[in-house]
Design a protein around this motif. Structure first.
Motif, PDB file in Angstrom:
ATOM      1  N   VAL A 131      32.326  41.986  29.444  1.00 15.43           N
ATOM      2  CA  VAL A 131      32.213  40.735  30.192  1.00 15.43           C
ATOM      3  C   VAL A 131      32.934  39.593  29.490  1.00 15.43           C
ATOM      4  N   THR A 132      32.779  39.476  28.159  1.00 18.08           N
ATOM      5  CA  THR A 132      33.415  38.356  27.459  1.00 18.08           C
ATOM      6  C   THR A 132      34.943  38.483  27.485  1.00 18.08           C
ATOM      7  N   VAL A 133      35.449  39.690  27.362  1.00 20.28           N
ATOM      8  CA  VAL A 133      36.898  39.891  27.433  1.00 20.28           C
ATOM      9  C   VAL A 133      37.423  39.512  28.813  1.00 20.28           C
ATOM     10  N   TYR A 134      36.676  39.900  29.840  1.00 14.19           N
ATOM     11  CA  TYR A 134      37.053  39.514  31.202  1.00 14.19           C
ATOM     12  C   TYR A 134      37.070  37.998  31.354  1.00 14.19           C
ATOM     13  N   MET A 135      36.027  37.318  30.876  1.00 13.30           N
ATOM     14  CA  MET A 135      35.943  35.866  31.024  1.00 13.30           C
ATOM     15  C   MET A 135      37.092  35.177  30.296  1.00 13.30           C
ATOM     16  N   PHE A 136      37.452  35.687  29.121  1.00 13.77           N
ATOM     17  CA  PHE A 136      38.547  35.072  28.379  1.00 13.77           C
ATOM     18  C   PHE A 136      39.876  35.284  29.100  1.00 13.77           C
ATOM     19  N   SER A 137      40.083  36.484  29.646  1.00 15.51           N
ATOM     20  CA  SER A 137      41.321  36.722  30.398  1.00 15.51           C
ATOM     21  C   SER A 137      41.372  35.830  31.628  1.00 15.51           C
ATOM     22  N   TYR A 138      40.222  35.618  32.274  1.00 15.77           N
ATOM     23  CA  TYR A 138      40.176  34.723  33.432  1.00 15.77           C
ATOM     24  C   TYR A 138      40.594  33.302  33.049  1.00 15.77           C
ATOM     25  N   SER A 139      40.158  32.857  31.884  1.00 19.72           N
ATOM     26  CA  SER A 139      40.501  31.495  31.462  1.00 19.72           C
ATOM     27  C   SER A 139      41.999  31.370  31.181  1.00 19.72           C
ATOM     28  N   LEU A 140      42.603  32.409  30.605  1.00 20.85           N
ATOM     29  CA  LEU A 140      44.046  32.394  30.363  1.00 20.85           C
ATOM     30  C   LEU A 140      44.809  32.366  31.677  1.00 20.85           C
ATOM     31  N   PHE A 141      44.363  33.158  32.639  1.00 18.39           N
ATOM     32  CA  PHE A 141      44.998  33.144  33.950  1.00 18.39           C
ATOM     33  C   PHE A 141      44.766  31.803  34.645  1.00 18.39           C
TER      34      PHE A 141
END
Length: 260
Positions: A131-141
């Motif tokens: 979940v945290t990796v997903y959230m961080f990738s979302y913020s970069l996008f």
């Protein structure tokens, strides 16, 4: 630490982030050291609340939409802060602040307090990294999306090198998130992939950013910048659908990825 005391932490963080964003926007060249420090202090304050909530819940605060909004608002500010420090885009802290503020306000109005326990499927070592990796990738996008909008508005290809780097890093995290989700699904439900509605939209999101990456590797002509920016906007729209929009689809009512 509970949701009842979220408001003071949120307000202090927002004041610090706002001050940092204003100072960054005010400075015409280079990086404002005061902006960097104030934003970092806000990040620390916000992270302290998340850490305290984690301890009080006896589980990672990653289950509900309200809890994932906590992480996204934090990572959005963090990503904007990194982009500002690296590429000196003085308005990116302002844009990141606006996005983070929207999610914080939603959490203040609808904190979505849930039971402290986790369902058995979520009691996995894959839970936190996935979940945290997903959230961080979302913020970069999210930052790439903001730069794409700015590029279209200004009819400029100058933002493409930065969006390329953001998407490359975001794709790495997103891919890890999908792979970890596959291993988690195998452990919890017995199969790596089941074409659950959220999985389907996740695959569509991944493909959209893959197309963007392929286009940028094969075509560096500046006259194609508008199309590249549009792909980033499409990818971000798919990302929003994958994250929470899918929950409103009739086919997702029985989804194994339901936050309820």
């Amino acid at each position: 630490m509970t949701w009842e005391i979220f408001l003071p932490f949120a307000l202090v963080s927002l004041v610090l982030w706002t001050a940092g964003a204003v100072l960054a926007a005010w400075r015409r060249k280079g990086v404002s050291r005061a902006s960097v420090i104030l934003t970092a202090c806000g990040i620390v304050v916000y992270a302290v609340f998340i850490g305290g909530l984690w301890i009080s819940l006896n589980r990672p605060p990653l289950r509900t939409l309200g809890e994932t909004r906590l992480w996204y608002s934090l990572f959005m500010i963090l990503s904007g802060w990194i982009v500002y420090c690296r590429w000196h885009y003085r308005l990116i802290p302002v844009f990141s602040l606006v996005v983070a503020t929207v999610f914080i306000v939603i959490n203040i109005v609808h904190p979505e307090i849930h039971d402290q326990s986790l369902m058995p499927a979520l009691q996995s070592l894959w839970f936190v990294p996935h979940v945290t990796v997903y959230m961080f990738s979302y913020s970069l996008f999210g930052c790439a999306f903001l730069l794409a909008v700015a590029g279209l508005w200004r009819h400029s290809a100058d933002y493409l090198p930065s969006t390329d780097r953001l998407v490359a890093i975001g794709m790495a995290f997103l891919t890890f998130g999908m792979l970890s989700g596959c291993f988690w699904a195998k452990q919890a439900w017995g199969s790596y992939w089941s074409w659950d509605p959220k999985e389907t939209w996740a695959a569509a999101t991944w493909c959209a950013y893959l197309v963007y990456t392929h286009r940028r590797l094969c075509c560096h002509r500046t006259n194609q910048s508008a199309i590249s920016y549009v792909w980033l906007i499409v990818g971000f729209a798919l990302l929003q659908m994958c994250w929470y929009g899918v929950n409103y689809l009739p086919s997702a009512q029985g989804s194994m990825h339901s936050y309820n």
